[in-house]
Every structure is written in C-alpha cells, then in structure tokens.
Design an enzyme around this catalytic site. Structure first.
Site, PDB file in Angstrom:
ATOM      1  N   LYS A 165       0.838  -1.201   0.000  1.00 28.54           N
ATOM      2  CA  LYS A 165       0.000   0.000   0.000  1.00 28.54           C
ATOM      3  C   LYS A 165       0.873   1.250   0.000  1.00 28.54           C
ATOM      4  O   LYS A 165       1.677   1.455   0.921  1.00 28.54           O
ATOM      5  CB  LYS A 165      -0.909   0.009   1.235  1.00 28.54           C
ATOM      6  CG  LYS A 165      -1.709  -1.269   1.427  1.00 28.54           C
ATOM      7  CD  LYS A 165      -2.660  -1.523   0.270  1.00 28.54           C
ATOM      8  CE  LYS A 165      -3.405  -2.836   0.446  1.00 28.54           C
ATOM      9  NZ  LYS A 165      -4.246  -3.183  -0.690  1.00 28.54           N
ATOM     10  N   ASP A 194      -0.434  -0.853  -4.497  1.00 27.85           N
ATOM     11  CA  ASP A 194      -1.862  -0.507  -4.428  1.00 27.85           C
ATOM     12  C   ASP A 194      -2.004   0.895  -3.825  1.00 27.85           C
ATOM     13  O   ASP A 194      -1.681   1.114  -2.661  1.00 27.85           O
ATOM     14  CB  ASP A 194      -2.602  -1.539  -3.577  1.00 27.85           C
ATOM     15  CG  ASP A 194      -4.109  -1.392  -3.672  1.00 27.85           C
ATOM     16  OD1 ASP A 194      -4.577  -0.466  -4.364  1.00 27.85           O
ATOM     17  OD2 ASP A 194      -4.822  -2.206  -3.049  1.00 27.85           O
ATOM     18  N   GLU A 218      -2.005  -0.370  -8.790  1.00 26.98           N
ATOM     19  CA  GLU A 218      -3.446  -0.596  -8.640  1.00 26.98           C
ATOM     20  C   GLU A 218      -4.179   0.662  -8.197  1.00 26.98           C
ATOM     21  O   GLU A 218      -3.739   1.349  -7.270  1.00 26.98           O
ATOM     22  CB  GLU A 218      -3.636  -1.714  -7.608  1.00 26.98           C
ATOM     23  CG  GLU A 218      -5.066  -2.128  -7.418  1.00 26.98           C
ATOM     24  CD  GLU A 218      -5.140  -3.361  -6.518  1.00 26.98           C
ATOM     25  OE1 GLU A 218      -4.317  -4.278  -6.681  1.00 26.98           O
ATOM     26  OE2 GLU A 218      -6.012  -3.382  -5.643  1.00 26.98           O
ATOM     27  N   ASP A 241      -9.586  -1.460  -9.253  1.00 28.54           N
ATOM     28  CA  ASP A 241     -10.245  -2.127  -8.127  1.00 28.54           C
ATOM     29  C   ASP A 241     -11.506  -1.354  -7.714  1.00 28.54           C
ATOM     30  O   ASP A 241     -12.605  -1.605  -8.227  1.00 28.54           O
ATOM     31  CB  ASP A 241      -9.224  -2.261  -6.975  1.00 28.54           C
ATOM     32  CG  ASP A 241      -9.726  -3.071  -5.794  1.00 28.54           C
ATOM     33  OD1 ASP A 241     -10.879  -3.509  -5.814  1.00 28.54           O
ATOM     34  OD2 ASP A 241      -8.959  -3.260  -4.827  1.00 28.54           O
ATOM     35  N   LYS A 265     -14.222  -8.882  -7.187  1.00 29.54           N
ATOM     36  CA  LYS A 265     -14.636  -9.138  -5.809  1.00 29.54           C
ATOM     37  C   LYS A 265     -16.153  -9.341  -5.766  1.00 29.54           C
ATOM     38  O   LYS A 265     -16.910  -8.391  -6.008  1.00 29.54           O
ATOM     39  CB  LYS A 265     -14.241  -7.956  -4.918  1.00 29.54           C
ATOM     40  CG  LYS A 265     -12.731  -7.728  -4.867  1.00 29.54           C
ATOM     41  CD  LYS A 265     -12.362  -6.564  -3.971  1.00 29.54           C
ATOM     42  CE  LYS A 265     -10.848  -6.430  -3.862  1.00 29.54           C
ATOM     43  NZ  LYS A 265     -10.436  -5.261  -3.061  1.00 29.54           N
TER      44      LYS A 265
END
Ligand code: MG
Length: 369
Positions: A165, A194, A218, A241, A265
C-alpha cells in the site's frame, strides 16, 4: 425447489492488527459482517456473507447491508434458488444497487446449487480440478524500511506475491517506497503497488515516471476517468479495483484502455453470478485478475477462491484472503486455509463452508418461515 426462509446474523470481526490503507489516511480495526442462511422446502440450507471493508472503503457498510436485506430477502421467499439469473433479476427489481447485500444472497443460492448437484463451486464455474491458488500478502503503508521488513516477513511465511500500500501527497516518499521495495524484492517474487485511489492524476504521472519499477500499479486515482488518463501516460501496467462496480464499468475500462487487469470481488459487484460474468469478460479480453472478496470470514474468502481456482492461470494473479487478518474465526477450520502462501478450494458440494448456528447465537432477522 423453493426458498422458504432467510435468516440473518451480524458478527463483529476484529482485525489482529489495526490496518492502514494508502498514505495512512484510512484506519481499520474491526469489520462488520453479515451472514445469511437460505432454507428451502427440501430442507437444504445455503450460506452467504457480506462484509464491506469497514465503512470508508466502498459505498457500503454493515448496517446498510442488513437494511437492504429487509427489502431483498422477502422478495426471494418462494423463488427457485437454483435459477440464479432469475434470482438476480428479482433482486434488481426489488432494490437497485446494494451489491454487497445481493452478494450474500447470490452466494447462498450458488451454495444450494452445488449441494443439489453434488458439485463444488469450482466445478460449476468450469474447472476440471481444484488447483492451488497463490495468495497475495497485504503490506500496510509505512516507511520504506518498515514495508521491506513486512515483505521479508511475508516471504518467510510462504508468500511470493505482495500487495504494497502506497500513495498520498508526499511524492518523494512514494518514489522512495517503490524504489526500495522493487530493489529488495526476493527473486521470483512479484509486487503490486496498491494506491487505493490516493493520488491525483498529476501526482500519479509524476511518481510513476520517476521510478525504475515496472510492477503493477493498482487504482492510482479515484475515478475510472482519472485512471484512464494516467494509464496513457505511465509505463506500468494498471490494475483497477474500487471504481469497478458494474459489468458496464468493465466494458468502459476496456474501451478506454484504462487497465491491463482488474480485481474481481463478488461482494463489490453483487455476487458470484455477476463476478463470473466479469471474470469471463476479463478472460475474453486478456486481462489478468486478482479474484478475492472485499472482506469477511473464511466463508466469503472460500466462495471467491472457487472462482479464482476455475480461472485460466494466464488470466489469474494471486488472491488475498481476509480471514488471515482476523482475530476471530466464526467458521473454525472450515473452507480455504493458508498453507505456505497457497489455498485450495474444498471438494465438498457448494462452497463447502457450513457455519455452526449455535456459535452464532440469535439471528438479527428472520424472513419467511
Ligand atoms: Mg486494492
């Protein structure tokens, strides 16, 4: 087969360690999860779970899931749970949006279809074997040294793929983090950076053109438009995402050349029926996908891993599992479990997770019955 009753339980799932998303701007300490059990006139019971990652990550929260179920669950009493497309259409008529709540009901219906046919979900999704799926570690944001230490720790536990992250307004700090992590990455390991939508397009273009890393990046920015703008101006492959909520979003991302891969997801897109359509679209256009759920116990993780395991290897990247990060296990020992950085979906019919209702206590709502 007809649905006769739907029961709903609420569980708080505390995280083992507080978790910070990109730039440290979002803190998570516990998740509010909702479990549903769909009972049929033939005596079978299917289970699903909806667990938004806190209330600041997606436009969803635990109490909102249960409020949506007040409208969705009564609409399904008397419906055939094995007619998955019809069930999904009925839910769309009863309440637009509210994908997380629909996901719990849809997954419970898939569980019933698996039980009725004697087949595990990975087989219903088209696979001929339950293949192991590599797991993605989750590296909380921190100093470059702290993040490299977390990656080494994850590597010692068998992880070879990492989600680090990063993101914020400190451009120099992100350049340092990305450079240090790429240099320290063990051989044969992979990392996705991400950003969790923490950059503006200008910062994204500046950082990504200043680093030597050519690893996946991401969700650099908030919207699909912003990410498409960035994608044209940076050398790294882009994974999307949070901004991918509907099938239409995926068509749009493909048309705009906004990404080379997506996270699929089930909770975020409305269940396994919709996630499978998106997965099949991703295979058709050659995307690479991380298939996992937004959050939850081993039940939600296992349902998503069935879909991941049935996806061609060239289109599949590692999956993250939430339950490894939880201090409580509502379905002890069941479903997928981390074995040296990999999981294998169960062979039992359906998704293979059967919660113990004694452990759950009284339901918060009962519909039908
Ligand atoms: Mg992400």
């Amino acid at each position: 087969m007809r649905i006769t009753e739907i029961r709903v339980w609420q569980r708080d799932l505390p995280l083992i360690k507080p978790y910070r998303l990109s730039g440290g701007r979002l803190l998570f300490e516990r998740l509010d999860s909702t479990f549903v059990a769909i009972r049929t006139d033939e005596g079978s019971v299917g289970w699903g779970e909806a667990c938004p990652w806190g209330h600041t990550y997606l436009p969803a929260h635990g109490a909102g899931v249960r409020a949506a179920l007040e409208l969705l669950a009564p609409a399904l009493i008397g419906a055939d749970p094995l007619a998955l497309d019809a069930v999904n259409r009925q839910m769309e008529v009863a309440l637009p949006g509210h994908a997380e709540a629909k996901s719990a009901l849809d997954v419970a219906c898939w569980d019933l279809l698996g039980q009725a046919t004697g087949m595990p979900l990975w087989r219903l999704f088209g696979a001929d074997a339950a293949v192991p799926v590599a797991l993605n570690s989750s590296i909380s944001t921190g100093t470059p040294q702290e993040m490299v230490a977390l990656i080494r720790d994850a590597a010692a536990r068998g992880y070879t793929v990492h989600s680090a992250k990063i993101g914020g307004t400190d451009i120099a700090a992100d350049i340092e983090r990305m450079t240090a992590i790429s240099e320290a990455l063990p051989p044969d390991h992979a990392v996705t950076f991400d950003v969790n939508r923490a950059w503006t397009p200008g910062i994204a273009v500046q950082v990504l053109n200043a680093v030597p890393s050519r690893d996946w990046v991401e969700q650099p920015c908030e919207t699909l438009d912003q990410c498409a703008h960035v994608s044209e101006r940076v050398p790294q492959p882009i994974m999307l995402d949070e901004c991918m909520l509907t099938y239409q979003d995926h068509l749009e991302a493909w048309k705009r050349r906004a990404c080379e891969g997506v996270k699929v997801k089930p909770n975020r897109v409305g269940g396994l029926t919709k996630a499978r359509r998106i997965r099949d679209f991703g295979v058709a256009v050659g995307w690479r996908m991380h298939i996992e759920d937004v959050g939850g116990s081993a039940l939600a993780d296992t349902a998503a891993i069935h879909l991941a395991a049935s996806t061609p290897e060239e289109n599949r990247l590692a999956s993250w599992i939430c339950h490894d990060h939880l201090a409580e296990d509502p379905v002890p020992g069941q479903g997928v479990r981390n074995c040296n950085g990999h999981v294998v979906p169960p062979d039992a019919p359906g998704h293979g997770v059967v919660p113990d209702t004694d452990r759950f206590g009284d339901p918060v709502a009962i519909y039908g019955g």
